[in-house]
Write an enzyme that holds these catalytic residues in place. Structure first.
Site, PDB file in Angstrom:
ATOM      1  N   GLU A  83       0.773  -1.246  -0.123  1.00 57.68           N
ATOM      2  CA  GLU A  83      -0.028  -0.016  -0.178  1.00 57.68           C
ATOM      3  C   GLU A  83       0.711   1.374  -0.027  1.00 57.68           C
ATOM      4  OE1 GLU A  83      -3.202  -0.158   2.951  1.00 57.68           O
ATOM      5  OE2 GLU A  83      -3.979  -2.027   2.248  1.00 57.68           O
ATOM      6  N   LYS A 114     -15.783  -1.441   3.793  1.00 54.00           N
ATOM      7  CA  LYS A 114     -15.022  -1.543   2.408  1.00 54.00           C
ATOM      8  C   LYS A 114     -16.460  -2.248   1.513  1.00 54.00           C
ATOM      9  CE  LYS A 114     -10.820  -3.356   4.296  1.00 54.00           C
ATOM     10  NZ  LYS A 114     -10.113  -4.213   4.657  1.00 54.00           N
TER      11      LYS A 114
HETATM   12  P1  PGA Z   1      -6.617  -5.891   2.768  1.00 53.72           P
HETATM   13  O1  PGA Z   1      -6.019  -4.871   3.793  1.00 53.72           O
HETATM   14  O2  PGA Z   1      -7.292  -4.806   1.627  1.00 53.72           O
HETATM   15  O3  PGA Z   1      -5.637  -6.748   2.235  1.00 53.72           O
HETATM   16  O4  PGA Z   1      -7.696  -6.732   3.406  1.00 53.72           O
HETATM   17  C1  PGA Z   1      -6.653  -3.806   4.505  1.00 53.72           C
HETATM   18  C2  PGA Z   1      -7.135  -3.885   5.679  1.00 53.72           C
HETATM   19  O5  PGA Z   1      -6.864  -5.063   6.371  1.00 53.72           O
HETATM   20  O6  PGA Z   1      -7.655  -2.986   6.483  1.00 53.72           O
HETATM   21 ZN    ZN Z   2      -7.778  -4.259   8.326  1.00 51.90          ZN
END
Ligand code: PGA
Ligand code: ZN
Length: 433
Positions: A205, A338
């Site tokens: 990231e 998300k």
């Molecule tokens: P991921 O990580 O998109 O790989 O799930 C993001 C998070 O854990 O917040």
């Molecule tokens: Zn997370």
């Protein structure tokens, strides 16, 4: 009608890890179009929507040709003629068409791309930016960002056990100021790594690759970087951690921190995080325990979650029902939202509304696998979520979202209001003046 769907088409594009993902276009009778791409997680919760991947040897099994076909054939046929002004009806049709609880038949990736593209088309049909379409004339706040400085866990070959070492600047007056502070801290952290011979590139990231001997050393380095940048840790700039503790569990319910040589039960894991909270200027903690450890999450809440933000990601998977269940158990005070965990825009919004009902905070979040799609900057603002998490301050799939927030802030002009200290659940006061 102008906002009737006439055409839906998907294609395979590439995400920030160079893996295939689904992009969908939704066209309307009035000529407006919407486009969206599915992101992809690496540290996924077992209870989230499941992406449809081709399997086999090609692209490491990550191909999305079946998910693309699902959009082009079944989904397009079902949604043609529907009105994008009815996002709820559209999302229900998608879920019903799929017919599985985790959307694995058509693919969470296919469904989320179409759901978001339809939302974009609805905004375009009104001639509004997405945030304004969602705000519907209400006054909404620009979200307080949490931004990664060191990236570990599943995003950096498990080089540290903790996944995200982030900063938050609740005292900033605007997104612009928050990003300017972050830029200085990020640069200082890079300089610190270089000076101590630990600069080894970037994680998934965009955060600095975490060359540390212990998780605590990373926390110490972060405090140092904040000071090097000329800010006061615990006053101007706070630490936020995503422990992503799910990834530390081996299946026997115990937590293993490889870097610290620790093998913990749930209570000991909570005690370790509580110790970090006591000794470092930490304002927010995400997933201190695993996805099925609601008891541990409640214990963490009783131990340090009164004054500290305690976010559920893998344990809540953007589910309204799970938010209500956790709140009833006294576990947590914030939900990570998300859209692709939930599968549709409507389900994600429901999780956010559930948080609001419980007096919780909400953080709209990107995934570790992202694209140039900037929709989440608009969702976080238009839904008045209060907070946003996009990863680090490098790599254009991250910077595109930060930059979009700057444009939104500019577009709001004198009406712009930054969530800042007001982004948290009541009682989360750790060091906040
Ligand atoms: P991921 O990580 O998109 O790989 O799930 C993001 C998070 O854990 O917040
Ligand atoms: Zn997370």
């Amino acid at each position: 009608m102008k906002s009737t769907i006439t055409h839906i088409a998907a294609r395979q594009i590439w995400d920030s890890r160079g893996r295939p993902t689904v992009e969908a276009d939704v066209s309307l009778a009035g000529g407006a179009t919407g486009r969206a791409a599915a992101p992809a997680g690496a540290s996924r919760g077992a209870h989230e929507a499941i992406d449809l991947r081709d399997g086999g040897a090609r692209f490491g099994g990550m191909g999305v040709s079946q998910a693309v076909a699902a959009v082009n054939v079944e989904i397009a046929a079902r949604l043609r003629g529907l009105d994008v002004a009815d996002q709820v009806g559209l999302d229900e049709a998608l879920i019903e068409l799929d017919g599985t609880p985790a959307l694995e038949r058509l693919g969470g990736n296919a469904v989320v791309a179409v759901s978001l593209a339809a939302l974009q088309a609805a905004a375009a049909a009104e001639g509004l930016p997405l945030w304004a379409h969602l705000a519907q004339g209400r006054r909404v706040r620009l979200p307080l960002p949490e931004i990664q400085i060191f990236g570990g866990g599943a995003h950096a070959g498990r080089r540290t056990d903790v996944q995200d070492f982030m900063i938050m600047t609740p005292g900033a007056g605007s997104v612009r100021e928050a990003l300017e502070i972050t830029a200085e801290v990020f640069r200082a952290a890079g300089r610190l790594m270089e000076e101590t011979g630990r600069l080894a590139g970037a994680a998934d990231e965009g955060g600095w690759w975490p060359m540390f001997a212990s998780n605590e050393e990373a926390l110490e380095a972060l405090v140092q970087a904040i000071e090097m940048a000329g800010y006061r840790p615990g006053e101007d700039v706070f630490i936020s951690l995503d422990v992503a503790a799910n990834e530390l569990q081996a299946g026997d319910g115990r937590y293993r921190l490889g870097l610290d040589g620790a093998d913990f039960d749930s209570a000991a894991m909570v005690a370790r995080v509580a110790d970090w909270v006591r000794r470092f200027p930490i304002l927010s903690i995400e997933d201190p325990v695993g996805q099925d450890d609601l008891e541990g999450f409640a214990l963490a809440t009783r131990t340090f979650g009164q004054k500290i933000q305690l976010i559920g990601d893998d344990i809540l998977v953007t589910s309204a029902a799970r938010v209500h269940r956790a709140a009833a158990a006294g576990a947590g005070n914030a939900v990570l939202v998300k859209v692709n965990q939930a599968g549709t825009v409507t389900r994600a919004k429901a999780a956010l509304d559930a948080a609001r009902e419980q007096g919780w905070a909400a953080i709209v979040s990107a995934r570790s696998g992202e694209t140039e799609d900037v929709a989440i900057a608009h969702l976080a603002t238009g839904w008045d979520a209060g907070q946003i998490k996009v990863g680090s301050f490098a790599r254009s799939e991250r910077m595109a979202k930060w930059n979009e927030l700057l444009r939104i802030e500019e577009a709001m002009g004198p009406d712009a209001c930054f969530a800042g200290r007001g982004a948290f659940a009541a009682g989360v006061t750790a060091g906040l003046a």
